[in-house]
Every structure is written in structure tokens, then in C-alpha cells.
Design a protein around this motif. Structure first.
Motif, PDB file in Angstrom:
ATOM      1  N   TRP A 157     -37.352  40.327  46.627  1.00 42.31           N
ATOM      2  CA  TRP A 157     -37.942  39.112  47.205  1.00 42.31           C
ATOM      3  C   TRP A 157     -36.932  37.990  47.032  1.00 42.31           C
ATOM      4  O   TRP A 157     -36.410  37.774  45.930  1.00 42.31           O
ATOM      5  N   ASN A 158     -36.637  37.278  48.098  1.00 39.89           N
ATOM      6  CA  ASN A 158     -35.425  36.455  48.114  1.00 39.89           C
ATOM      7  C   ASN A 158     -35.648  34.943  48.092  1.00 39.89           C
ATOM      8  O   ASN A 158     -34.695  34.191  48.304  1.00 39.89           O
ATOM      9  N   GLN A 159     -36.865  34.484  47.824  1.00 39.41           N
ATOM     10  CA  GLN A 159     -37.092  33.044  47.826  1.00 39.41           C
ATOM     11  C   GLN A 159     -37.760  32.587  46.533  1.00 39.41           C
ATOM     12  O   GLN A 159     -38.714  33.211  46.058  1.00 39.41           O
ATOM     13  N   GLY A 160     -37.233  31.514  45.968  1.00 41.36           N
ATOM     14  CA  GLY A 160     -37.787  31.005  44.722  1.00 41.36           C
ATOM     15  C   GLY A 160     -37.175  29.665  44.368  1.00 41.36           C
ATOM     16  O   GLY A 160     -36.838  28.863  45.255  1.00 41.36           O
ATOM     17  N   ALA A 167     -37.991  18.563  27.591  1.00 34.61           N
ATOM     18  CA  ALA A 167     -39.058  17.687  27.105  1.00 34.61           C
ATOM     19  C   ALA A 167     -39.601  16.771  28.194  1.00 34.61           C
ATOM     20  O   ALA A 167     -40.752  16.315  28.117  1.00 34.61           O
ATOM     21  N   ASP A 168     -38.784  16.486  29.211  1.00 32.75           N
ATOM     22  CA  ASP A 168     -39.239  15.644  30.316  1.00 32.75           C
ATOM     23  C   ASP A 168     -39.996  16.429  31.377  1.00 32.75           C
ATOM     24  O   ASP A 168     -40.488  15.837  32.341  1.00 32.75           O
ATOM     25  N   GLY A 169     -40.066  17.737  31.229  1.00 32.31           N
ATOM     26  CA  GLY A 169     -40.755  18.560  32.206  1.00 32.31           C
ATOM     27  C   GLY A 169     -39.807  19.500  32.917  1.00 32.31           C
ATOM     28  O   GLY A 169     -38.914  20.087  32.297  1.00 32.31           O
ATOM     29  N   ILE A 170     -39.982  19.644  34.215  1.00 30.71           N
ATOM     30  CA  ILE A 170     -39.196  20.588  35.001  1.00 30.71           C
ATOM     31  C   ILE A 170     -38.601  19.874  36.204  1.00 30.71           C
ATOM     32  O   ILE A 170     -39.296  19.145  36.915  1.00 30.71           O
ATOM     33  N   SER A 171     -37.320  20.108  36.420  1.00 23.75           N
ATOM     34  CA  SER A 171     -36.657  19.713  37.663  1.00 23.75           C
ATOM     35  C   SER A 171     -36.221  20.986  38.355  1.00 23.75           C
ATOM     36  O   SER A 171     -35.772  21.937  37.694  1.00 23.75           O
ATOM     37  N   ALA A 172     -36.344  21.029  39.672  1.00 25.79           N
ATOM     38  CA  ALA A 172     -36.089  22.290  40.365  1.00 25.79           C
ATOM     39  C   ALA A 172     -35.651  22.042  41.799  1.00 25.79           C
ATOM     40  O   ALA A 172     -35.771  20.924  42.326  1.00 25.79           O
ATOM     41  N   THR A 173     -35.169  23.110  42.411  1.00 25.60           N
ATOM     42  CA  THR A 173     -34.868  23.100  43.840  1.00 25.60           C
ATOM     43  C   THR A 173     -35.135  24.484  44.395  1.00 25.60           C
ATOM     44  O   THR A 173     -34.932  25.498  43.694  1.00 25.60           O
ATOM     45  N   GLN A 174     -35.617  24.548  45.616  1.00 28.01           N
ATOM     46  CA  GLN A 174     -35.854  25.839  46.260  1.00 28.01           C
ATOM     47  C   GLN A 174     -34.522  26.480  46.633  1.00 28.01           C
ATOM     48  O   GLN A 174     -33.586  25.794  47.048  1.00 28.01           O
ATOM     49  N   ILE A 175     -34.462  27.806  46.489  1.00 25.86           N
ATOM     50  CA  ILE A 175     -33.248  28.525  46.875  1.00 25.86           C
ATOM     51  C   ILE A 175     -33.613  29.810  47.603  1.00 25.86           C
ATOM     52  O   ILE A 175     -34.730  30.328  47.475  1.00 25.86           O
ATOM     53  N   MET A 218     -41.359  33.250  44.845  1.00 20.61           N
ATOM     54  CA  MET A 218     -41.489  34.500  44.113  1.00 20.61           C
ATOM     55  C   MET A 218     -40.803  34.504  42.752  1.00 20.61           C
ATOM     56  O   MET A 218     -41.044  35.383  41.939  1.00 20.61           O
ATOM     57  N   PHE A 219     -39.931  33.532  42.483  1.00 25.15           N
ATOM     58  CA  PHE A 219     -39.267  33.534  41.183  1.00 25.15           C
ATOM     59  C   PHE A 219     -38.833  32.132  40.793  1.00 25.15           C
ATOM     60  O   PHE A 219     -38.693  31.234  41.634  1.00 25.15           O
ATOM     61  N   VAL A 220     -38.630  31.943  39.484  1.00 20.69           N
ATOM     62  CA  VAL A 220     -37.988  30.751  38.946  1.00 20.69           C
ATOM     63  C   VAL A 220     -36.847  31.210  38.058  1.00 20.69           C
ATOM     64  O   VAL A 220     -37.056  31.954  37.093  1.00 20.69           O
ATOM     65  N   ARG A 221     -35.661  30.788  38.389  1.00 25.77           N
ATOM     66  CA  ARG A 221     -34.472  31.080  37.599  1.00 25.77           C
ATOM     67  C   ARG A 221     -34.081  29.806  36.867  1.00 25.77           C
ATOM     68  O   ARG A 221     -33.774  28.788  37.490  1.00 25.77           O
ATOM     69  N   THR A 222     -34.148  29.797  35.527  1.00 20.80           N
ATOM     70  CA  THR A 222     -33.803  28.581  34.806  1.00 20.80           C
ATOM     71  C   THR A 222     -32.311  28.518  34.524  1.00 20.80           C
ATOM     72  O   THR A 222     -31.671  29.526  34.236  1.00 20.80           O
ATOM     73  N   HIS A 223     -31.780  27.320  34.625  1.00 18.07           N
ATOM     74  CA  HIS A 223     -30.422  27.030  34.167  1.00 18.07           C
ATOM     75  C   HIS A 223     -30.560  26.266  32.853  1.00 18.07           C
ATOM     76  O   HIS A 223     -31.258  25.259  32.783  1.00 18.07           O
ATOM     77  N   ASN A 224     -29.911  26.777  31.824  1.00 18.34           N
ATOM     78  CA  ASN A 224     -30.057  26.190  30.493  1.00 18.34           C
ATOM     79  C   ASN A 224     -28.744  26.291  29.748  1.00 18.34           C
ATOM     80  O   ASN A 224     -27.740  26.779  30.285  1.00 18.34           O
ATOM     81  N   GLY A 225     -28.759  25.865  28.501  1.00 17.55           N
ATOM     82  CA  GLY A 225     -27.518  25.784  27.741  1.00 17.55           C
ATOM     83  C   GLY A 225     -26.900  27.101  27.383  1.00 17.55           C
ATOM     84  O   GLY A 225     -25.723  27.162  27.012  1.00 17.55           O
ATOM     85  N   TYR A 226     -27.669  28.204  27.514  1.00 15.05           N
ATOM     86  CA  TYR A 226     -27.152  29.480  27.031  1.00 15.05           C
ATOM     87  C   TYR A 226     -27.251  30.589  28.073  1.00 15.05           C
ATOM     88  O   TYR A 226     -27.264  31.763  27.716  1.00 15.05           O
ATOM     89  N   ASN A 227     -27.293  30.253  29.371  1.00 16.52           N
ATOM     90  CA  ASN A 227     -27.188  31.294  30.395  1.00 16.52           C
ATOM     91  C   ASN A 227     -25.868  32.027  30.210  1.00 16.52           C
ATOM     92  O   ASN A 227     -24.798  31.425  30.294  1.00 16.52           O
ATOM     93  N   ASP A 228     -25.930  33.328  29.983  1.00 14.52           N
ATOM     94  CA  ASP A 228     -24.681  34.084  29.803  1.00 14.52           C
ATOM     95  C   ASP A 228     -23.806  34.004  31.051  1.00 14.52           C
ATOM     96  O   ASP A 228     -22.588  33.867  30.971  1.00 14.52           O
ATOM     97  N   SER A 229     -24.432  34.067  32.222  1.00  9.92           N
ATOM     98  CA  SER A 229     -23.668  34.073  33.471  1.00  9.92           C
ATOM     99  C   SER A 229     -23.103  32.705  33.827  1.00  9.92           C
ATOM    100  O   SER A 229     -22.321  32.580  34.766  1.00  9.92           O
ATOM    101  N   ARG A 230     -23.502  31.654  33.058  1.00 11.23           N
ATOM    102  CA  ARG A 230     -23.052  30.308  33.383  1.00 11.23           C
ATOM    103  C   ARG A 230     -22.174  29.709  32.284  1.00 11.23           C
ATOM    104  O   ARG A 230     -21.952  28.505  32.250  1.00 11.23           O
TER     105      ARG A 230
END
Length: 268
Positions: A157-160, A167-175, A218-230
């Protein structure tokens, strides 16, 4: 049909990370550093577990792999977070090559290896839609004509969303992104020992036919301080704070509660 997911929670594998370490002791020290683990636990609690706890189809198994030397305080915390989830089995293993360990666990989890199954990977910082298991089962029915010729079939499934959580909540963008771990499964025939961990997720289409669905959210991919791929230099993804309507969508589609997120990430 049995559906099996595997989540590796700071497991000190030999290989399998883009962040390199000279010794396995160095890897354990990195993975189990207090600040890093605190972030992983908070993401697990607010993102990765609620969506599975709220699945419409509750008939699945989830293996959570940890190291056999995982400190007791953290092991106890993990057990507490998953104690109400009958699907969860926490497995502690010594360091092994990442892919080989994952393959062995998935094959051992098959209750009847002669029957087909569906497998998925679940990262500890991401979320899938609450109907993901249901859609996996439906997709396997769609794939029946392909199973006559192929032992494995990718289900995608290719959309999320990409999101940043704090602490401020969630910021996001559709991809739009094909073959992302967070909404990807694999049908496997009976008596076939291939697993979803035999393949890098983005290369699955090189090895088998795949069915890709354009269902939204269909999904949420988080970007954070310890993403191995990032950990290497990567292009940032711009995100915006969720609107009230999007906050409700995250509750409905991913069982992610914005107030719970703020409370957990504000805790000291």
C-alpha cells in the motif's frame, strides 16, 4: 490464514545496521543508551503499538525480538507495554546476523508450515492503518490467480504520511512511496521457507510479482533522532503541524491519540 509480524526492538544484530560499530559491545552500548531507548519506548507506546492493538482483524501474531542481555528494567517496561496484547510474543536472543535471525524466527512461528501464511515487518517507530491486517487477508484472496505460479507475492500500500513526533504533538506530510515497510506484506506458499526478511523491502518487486494498492492513509513513517536509515546525509522532508481534522484522521486510521503523544513526550 496465519498472519505473522516481526518487530526488532533495539536488537543488537551482527550486521543489518547502517550505523557501524567495531564490536557487539559497542553496538549494545549505542542501542541501549538511555536517551535513545527512551525515545524508542515513547514511539513504541504512542505509534507502533496502538495501531496493532486497534486492528479490526485481531487474528495475527507479533514477534518482538530483543537481545538476551537487554537490561531487566527495559525488558520489564516492554512486557508492561504489551501485557494486554495476546498477539505478542517477546523473544530474547543473543546477537546473530540480522537477516538469518529474522528468517529463523518467522519460519519457526508458522504453526503449520504446510499451509500458506502472510508475513509483515513492523518497525518500532511507525504505525500502520487499523485495517492493515484485514487488508492483508483480503489481498491474499486477490492474489489467488498468482499463487498457481509463484511461491511468494508482495502486497503493498503506497500512500501514507511522514511525521515528526514530540512534546508539541505531531507534524506530518502526505507521501506516496511504494514498498515502504509500514504497509507492506508478503504472501508465502505452504512448504516455502522464504520470508519477508529474505529481501530488502524496496527490492521485493525484483524477485516476485506484487500487488500495489492506492488506498489512502495506510501508514505513518516517523522521522526521529535515531532512524538508522537517516544517520547518513539525507534530504529533509518538510512537515506541518496536524490540523484538527488531521488529528482526528490519525486517531481514526492509526489509533494515534495526539493528547497521549504530547503527554508521553512531555514526561521527564
Amino acid at each position: 490464514m496465519q498472519i505473522i509480524g516481526l518487530c526488532r526492538f533495539s536488537y543488537p544484530a551482527i550486521g543489518g545496521f547502517q550505523v557501524g560499530h567495531e564490536t557487539i559491545e559497542d553496538r549494545m552500548a549505542y542501542l541501549w543508551a538511555r536517551d535513545r531507548l527512551e525515545e524508542r519506548f515513547r514511539l513504541l507506546e504512542t505509534m507502533a503499538l496502538p495501531c496493532l492493538r486497534a486492528q479490526i482483524d485481531q487474528d495475527f501474531d507479533l514477534l518482538i525480538l530483543i537481545g538476551d542481555q537487554f537490561p531487566k528494567e527495559h525488558r520489564d517496561r516492554l512486557h508492561d507495554l504489551t501485557s494486554d496484547m495476546k498477539q505478542v510474543q517477546i523473544i530474547a536472543e543473543p546477537p546473530h546476523p540480522s537477516r538469518e535471525m529474522s528468517k529463523a524466527l518467522l519460519n519457526n512461528a508458522r504453526r503449520n508450515p504446510s499451509n500458506p501464511c502472510i508475513q509483515f515487518r513492523h518497525d518500532d517507530d511507525d504505525a500502520c492503518a487499523v485495517d492493515f491486517i484485514e487488508k492483508l487477508r483480503e489481498a491474499a484472496k486477490d492474489a489467488r490467480p498468482l499463487t498457481k505460479k509463484h511461491k511468494t507475492i508482495g502486497l503493498d500500500w503506497n500512500q501514507g504520511y511522514v511525521a515528526e513526533v514530540g512534546a508539541d504533538g505531531i507534524s506530518a506530510t502526505q507521501i506516496y512511496r511504494t514498498f515502504y515497510v509500514s504497509a507492506l506484506g508478503m504472501y508465502i506458499q505452504g512448504d516455502c521457507k522464504l520470508t519477508i526478511h529474505n529481501f530488502m523491502h524496496e527490492r521485493i518487486p525484483q524477485f516476485m510479482p506484487c500487488i500495489t494498492y492506492a488506498d489512502p492513509d495506510m501508514f505513518v513513517r516517523t522521522h526521529n533522532g535515531y532512524n538508522d536509515s537517516r544517520q547518513k546525509k539525507v534530504k529533509p522532508v518538510p512537515v506541518d503541524p496536524l490540523t484538527p481534522q488531521q488529528e482526528q484522521l490519525f486517531r481514526d486510521r492509526f489509533a494515534v491519540d495526539i493528547d497521549h503523544v504530547r503527554n508521553v513526550f512531555s514526561a521527564r
